[in-house]
Enzyme design. Structure first.
Site, short mmCIF file in Angstrom:
data_model
loop_
_atom_site.label_atom_id
_atom_site.label_comp_id
_atom_site.label_asym_id
_atom_site.label_seq_id
_atom_site.Cartn_x
_atom_site.Cartn_y
_atom_site.Cartn_z
N HIS A 107 -9.33 2.55 -1.91
CA HIS A 107 -7.67 2.45 -1.88
C HIS A 107 -7.20 1.59 -3.01
CE1 HIS A 107 -3.87 1.89 -0.49
NE2 HIS A 107 -4.03 0.96 0.32
N LYS B 92 -11.06 6.66 3.15
CA LYS B 92 -12.07 6.43 3.48
C LYS B 92 -13.28 6.97 2.37
CE LYS B 92 -14.97 5.14 5.02
NZ LYS B 92 -16.34 4.35 5.40
N CYS C 206 0.91 -1.24 -0.08
CA CYS C 206 0.07 -0.12 -0.04
C CYS C 206 0.89 1.31 0.04
CB CYS C 206 -1.02 0.07 1.13
SG CYS C 206 -1.69 -1.36 1.36
N CYS D 294 -13.96 0.91 7.48
CA CYS D 294 -13.32 0.63 6.30
C CYS D 294 -13.28 1.48 5.22
CB CYS D 294 -13.63 -1.05 5.90
SG CYS D 294 -13.84 -1.88 7.43
#
Lengths: 474, 402, 395
Positions: free
Chosen positions: C339, C335, C82, C209
């Site tokens: 992602h 958020k 990430c 999440c």
């Protein structure tokens, strides 16, 4: 003197109320959790049998079952690895027949008698499947037993054995069948079970000059709750005092391990000097007479052993046929898929082989320089950085505590949520692991756990086994 | 733009044996290779300021190298460029040093190919950005395209081409027998090659490189620090990469082998571009005279042959002549693949580039034992990755200090 | 070792709209982001001398060379889970600082929605080929939940207090995201909605999440001394830190899951390079890796925005909101953006770059007088992170 030197058993935590199969039916049957099969149960029974036994002194392992997950590939070698036995031992699968367990026991006794092994372990486990809503579906339970045969510290000496081979089609399942098949019930039971197992027991008594009254307990296979009484009556045993309880209302007919499990239950109650009959049935029959010795107290005194009684007492009951069907993998094949539909996910036999000590034996590395336990085994120590200086240590028999956890709603499609703890093991070692056989809401930081050998999933025909954590079973 | 020449030094290298290492994990190999490199440099793990990991299939992220070696919170990045990953990781590490940010940087390439049946031949993805239901040509086939075009362009018969390629593989096999860390160590004859089973026209079994597991590590630093560590350090002279962007498919008439233009300027245009850039950085005017020894990406026999030309060492169309004259043999004027190349080492994808540097480095230091060539001055490593039309080619030049 | 502070400039940036871009391929997104960045820098693709691709799931530099039709220049793929987005910028920055290139392009992207990802993948290192899943395959949410459980316990928060604290983070991010036209989720949510949302991995619910999204972002870098020839309002790299942990959380029982060690190390490197002593005062904006609400909370502590164990007080006080002392994730964060793994770090940089230039697309999101800002990008999982911290500012 040769005979039994240790015993163990395993009954899954979960019971299905028979009411879920047929409204108003009485009692429960023991059922595998979704991550259990004959191999995992055999590993659990073997671990139970190994309490107080030096694993390094076991010279062989037999796995008996009608439900090996592989048609070609040995299951006993997986069980032996799960039990963390030595490499220079003999392993064998005894399969195909309901008497595979007692036949395995007979061969183990012969091997010890012949001096080719000092100690042999016989494991038996079954997870049989009757057709939906059939009588079999109600009768059959899941379970496992393990008996150690040896020539010293014998707790039940072998006084004699007798076998019959008999060709009959009473219960069968071809390699393409999912469910058991049978024929006229009265034919199967009168011409098969009652006749043949009686013949073996009568032969044993005649050969060894024994009478019915000489036996303290008879532990014999029975297809249904009541049939065992027919055999007792025919041979002159008192059904009330001499016949071992067959746990039909709390467990069911567990198939190959059934007679051995009943024998373990008999040993749990036996007095030194007692003579116990063990008889298994299937395409013939095997009968044995064992005399209990003073040594029994030592084995029975080991509090870690759960045997039959503790396993039967500790249970969780479900009354939900759909859940049961899902756990059997019969509702749909989702238990065979990973969580993500990623087309590159493949099981590598090479990696499974290379990491077999970690995966199957659950061994970690203990740093020779600083003593820290590293799991999974590392190349360089996570604590002090020393490279390549590790002793291999067994972690499967260690207890641990939950250090933190979550309940994951996405990782599993069978168990939602699945509890995912980070575990600290006694003596060192930390790892993430799945948790099973638990009530999610009861999991807490600091909770004690133990390790259990389970099937994670099946892919490309490969059964992927690994360890999970469970709450300490009562 | 400035040149990288003489700004970065190689002070330590390590390389595992290459082969079917069923019993070893990626971490076993990476630790072994890195340990050798550290010992070679006289350094310890704590001296490493940053690291670059490269792998194509064997795990992801720089974290895994940190975890294997227990590096302590230093930066570890992962670069990946298909079969060129090794030299690209080396290049990245060199820029780390040249930017002045880090003093001592580790580059490691590790690949565990043999854990999956079929190895990498079966897991090369199809063309980019396709849903995976398109055609999926194995590498042997796409490289064969070039061999076939070469035969057509230069009017070479099939039988003649097979003999030329056989001559090349006999050389590589011979060199491999002299390299202690190689995978295949067996002399072969021209007849062995000619009589081997076919893989894809015009390649037979011996035209294809082996499949192996392996790992190689390299430590780079500034020339000043290198001076304090050892006398025989090696200096970076040029670092270049060129990526194709599908020109082979979209510019059909360009002057390349696949393009089909009349005036041939490149077999693999990516290689020509990378080579020109690297030579410019190193100040090399005549590579045929100045490059003393070189390691090329011989995934298939013809790739090596065509690369002689793309590296501007042989004139276009003249590589077979040079080869047969023995120019590239161990005792020739410009020895190529002195350790046996991918042919003998196999091709654990991302490890290969650093393995090539290992050989160049040992040759420059005079430590190549039975393979030692005379007067090594400037070594060249060539890594070629990707799929037809989108190759990424890395060319690195390293040389001894003056 | 020297510092690259103020040696490398960012002169152009681009960013696609993030979302479930069913009708757009990775190549479409790459071209869109790169074209915006090149136009922003006022140059053409032919001016680029080398490029870096940041992607977690795609292979090789050719993935951007092909759609952009780069002509035989060097293109390298960088991957660090990430943290890939910042890693790509970092690799390009070092090459520029090394002096070997004058104008370079970074393109980061991820196409998540072409495959059936129901959420972020589990242990990314085992994906896609590292290992059969014969062992633990927690979801990313499950892994971060371990930290939340432990954080609540260590600092004496009841489950309700803990959940509510995390909910405030998500409410803030949704509020900001609603004001960002390029965000994926553009909807404000209430505390009640967050607290009562379906559970994903206890104690993390749906709104704790980040989303799963497609997106791409790009940047053009050059030497700082050349930057003025592109534009007046260029920004420079002030600090850059990367730290990769040795996986201590998986072996050492003293790793406590309530702080991010890798973030602390990376932040220290970046602050040192940038000459920052008190980040809370000296930074004007921060984009923090909030893959989960708990990630942002712990990151704020580990980045030194507040003392350990005290994030709750600052969250309650509104320190990290738009009007607060140090606005965090003013873009809406992961958020709101989701992602797309490789792209996130570069996308965060885009926000800080625009804030410094005073060009946040929606005026209601523009902060006043932003001089320098921090971008925090974190990959891997608690116990074995890799972390990148980038600080950029007006020259």
């Amino acid at each position: 003197m040769i005979g039994i030197t240790s015993y163990g058993a395993y009954v899954p935590l979960w019971r299905l109320s028979r009411d879920a199969i047929a409204k108003g039916a009485k009692g429960e049957k023991a059922i595998c959790h979704y991550d259990e099969d004959a191999i995992t149960m055999a590993v659990a029974a073997a671990a139970d049998c190994l309490h107080g036994v030096e694993r390094e002194k076991v010279d062989g392992l037999i796995f008996a079952s009608t439900n090996s997950p592989y048609k070609e590939k040995q299951a006993a070698s997986i069980v032996a690895a799960g039990a963390d036995l030595r490499r220079d031992i003999v392993t064998a699968d005894f399969a195909g027949s309901l008497k595979a367990g007692t036949t395995g026991l007979r061969f183990a006794c012969d091997a010890v008698k012949a001096g080719s092994a000092k100690q042999m372990m016989v494991t038996a486990a079954d997870r049989r499947q009757g057709a939906p809503l059939s009588a079999y579906d109600q009768d059959l339970g899941d379970g496992a037993a393990a008996l150690m045969v040896g020539d010293s510290n014998v707790i039940a000496s072998l006084e004699g054995s007798y076998s019959i081979s008999d060709e009959i089609l009473d219960v069968w399942r071809s390699s393409d069948d999912t469910f058991l098949r049978t024929t006229h019930e009265r034919f199967a039971q009168t011409e098969g079970y009652v006749k043949v197992i009686s013949e073996a027991i009568a032969g044993l008594m005649k050969k060894n000059k024994l009478e019915a009254k000489d036996f303290a307990k008879i532990a014999i296979y029975t297809p249904t709750a009541r049939r065992v009484a027919d055999v007792a009556k025919k041979l002159g045993f008192d059904a009330k005092t001499q016949v071992q309880d067959v746990f039909f209302s709390v467990m069911g007919n567990t198939g190959v391990p059934y007679a051995m499990m009943l024998f373990v239950a008999a040993l749990e109650e036996a007095k030194p000097g007692d003579l116990i009959l063990l008889a298994g049935y299937g395409d013939g029959a095997d009968a044995f007479a064992f005399r209990v010795t003073e040594e029994i107290e030592k084995v029975r005194g080991n509090a870690a052993r759960r045997g039959m009684k503790k396993h039967l007492d500790s249970k969780m009951v479900i009354n939900d046929y759909k859940t049961y069907w899902l756990w059997r993998g019969l509702l749909n094949p989702i238990t065979e898929e990973g969580f993500l539909p990623h087309h590159y996910w493949k099981t590598s036999p090479v990696m499974l082989w290379r990491e077999r000590d970690r995966i199957l034996r659950f061994r970690g590395g203990k740093c020779k320089a600083c003593g820290a336990v590293n799991f999974p085994p590392q190349r360089a120590c996570g604590n002090c950085g020393t490279e390549g200086q590790f002793d291999s240590v067994r972690l499967s028999d260690k207890k641990g505590t939950i250090w933190t956890f979550s309940m994951d709603y996405l990782s599993s499609q069978v168990e939602v949520p699945i509890v995912c703890p980070l575990v600290h093991l006694e003596g060192g070692g930390r790892f993430q692991v799945y948790m099973t056989d638990c009530v999610a809401e009861e999991v807490k930081v600091g909770m004690e756990i133990e390790m259990s050998f389970r099937k994670i999933m099946v892919r490309d025909g490969i059964n992927n086994y690994y360890w999970k954590a469970t709450p300490i079973r009562a | 733009m400035e040149s990288i020449k003489d700004k970065v030094a190689v002070v330590g290298m390590g390389c595992t044996n290459f082969g079917e290492k069923w019993g070893e994990n990626a971490d076993d190999m990476a630790v072994e290779a890195t340990k050798e490199a550290l010992e070679d440099a006289g350094l310890e793990l704590k001296d490493i300021n940053a690291a670059v990991q490269t792998t194509l299939f064997t795990g992801e992220t720089g974290s895994q190298l940190a975890r294997w070696l227990k590096l302590n919170y230093v930066p570890v990045s992962r670069v990946e460029n298909f079969c060129s990953g090794g030299l690209d990781a080396f290049r990245t590490a060199c820029y780390y040093v040249a930017s002045g940010t880090y003093d001592i940087v580790l580059a490691n390439g590790t690949e565990k190919l043999m854990d999956h049946a079929g190895g990498f031949g079966k897991v090369i993805p199809s063309s980019f950005d396709l849903p995976g239901v398109d055609h999926d040509l194995p590498p042997a086939t796409t490289f064969a395209f070039f061999a076939v075009r070469y035969m057509e362009k230069h009017n070479i018969s099939y039988d003649r081409m097979r003999r030329i390629l056989a001559r090349l593989e006999v050389k590589n096999h011979h060199n491999g027998t002299l390299a202690p860390k190689s995978h295949l160590k067996r002399e072969i004859t021209i007849d062995d090659v000619l009589n081997a089973p076919m893989v894809t026209y015009p390649f037979g079994l011996y035209d294809c490189c082996g499949m192996s597991d392996g790992s190689a590590s390299c430590i780079v630093t500034t020339p000043e620090i290198a001076e304090s560590l050892r006398d025989d350090y090696v200096l970076v002279k040029g670092l270049a990469i060129a990526n194709g962007a599908g020109q082979a498919y979209f510019k059909a008439s360009d002057n390349t082998l696949i393009g089909g233009g009349d005036k041939l300027e490149a077999n693999f245009p990516e290689t020509v571009n990378a080579a020109r850039s690297a030579y410019a950085q190193a100040g090399v005017k005549d590579p045929r005279k100045e490059v003393s020894h070189f390691e090329v990406h011989d995934c298939f026999s013809s790739t090596e042959l065509l690369t002689y030309e793309d590296l501007l060492i042989s004139p276009f169309g003249k590589a077979p002549e040079d080869l047969e004259a023995g120019r590239f043999d161990l005792d020739g004027e410009q020895p190529c693949n002195t350790d046996g190349g991918l042919k003998s080492f196999g091709h654990p994808v991302s490890a290969s580039g650093i393995r090539m540097l290992y050989e160049l480095y040992k040759q420059l230091q005079g430590k190549a034992e039975k393979r030692q060539i005379k007067n090594p001055k400037l070594g060249l490593a060539h890594n070629l990755g990707g799929v037809c039309g989108y190759y990424n080619v890395a060319v690195c030049l390293i040389g001894g200090r003056d | 070792m020297e510092s690259i502070k103020d040696k490398v400039a960012i002169v152009g940036m681009g960013c696609t709209r993030f979302g479930e871009l069913w009708d757009r391929s990775a190549e479409d997104m790459i071209v869109e982001a790169a074209e915006e960045a090149l136009a922003d820098a006022g140059i053409g693709i032919q001016d680029i001398q080398a490029a870096w691709a940041g992607t977690m799931f795609d292979y090789t530099g050719a993935t951007i060379a092909k759609p952009l039709k780069l002509q035989y220049i060097p293109v390298t793929r960088v991957e660090n889970a990430c943290g890939t987005g910042i890693e790509a910028i970092r690799a390009a920055a070092f090459a520029v600082a090394a002096g070997v290139y004058d104008r370079v392009l970074v393109v980061t992207y991820e196409k998540m929605k072409d495959y059936g990802f129901p959420g972020l993948p589990n242990d990314v290192e085992r994906l896609p080929r590292r290992h059969p899943v014969f062992e633990v395959g927690y979801t990313a949410a499950g892994n971060y939940a371990l930290a939340a459980t432990r954080y609540f316990r260590q600092y004496g928060l009841s489950n309700e207090e803990g959940k509510l604290t995390l909910a405030k983070i998500s409410v803030k991010s949704h509020y900001n995201g609603a004001r960002n036209p390029r965000a994926h989720l553009r909807r404000e949510v209430t505390l009640e909605q967050v607290v009562n949302a379906p559970m994903i991995a206890w104690p993390l619910g749906l709104f704790d999440c980040c989303g799963v999204t497609d997106g791409a972002a790009a940047a053009v870098l050059c030497r700082a001394e050349d930057a003025r020839s592109f534009r007046d309002d260029y920004v420079t790299i002030k600090g850059l830190g990367v730290s990769v942990g040795p996986g201590q959380g998986y072996v050492r029982t003293d790793y406590d899951y309530t702080h991010w060690g890798e973030t602390e190390h990376a932040a220290r490197q970046a602050y040192e390079m940038a000459g920052i002593k008190d980040p809370r005062k000296e930074l004007d904006v921060a984009e923090v890796h909030d893959c989960f609400s708990i990630s942002e909370l712990i990151a704020c502590e580990s980045l030194g925005f507040c003392p350990k164990g005290q994030a709750k007080e600052d969250i309650d006080a509104g320190t990290f909101t738009q009007e607060g002392e140090l606005p965090v994730n003013i873009s809406g964060g992961l958020k709101s953006f989701g992602h797309p793994i490789g792209a996130s770090g570069c996308r965060e940089t885009y926000e800080v770059y625009k804030q410094i230039q005073g060009k946040a697309e929606e005026p209601s999101r523009q902060l006043k007088n932003v001089q320098q800002g921090l971008i925090h990008n974190q990959g891997g999982l608690p116990g074995k992170f890799m972390c990148c911290v980038l600080i950029i500012g007006a020259p």
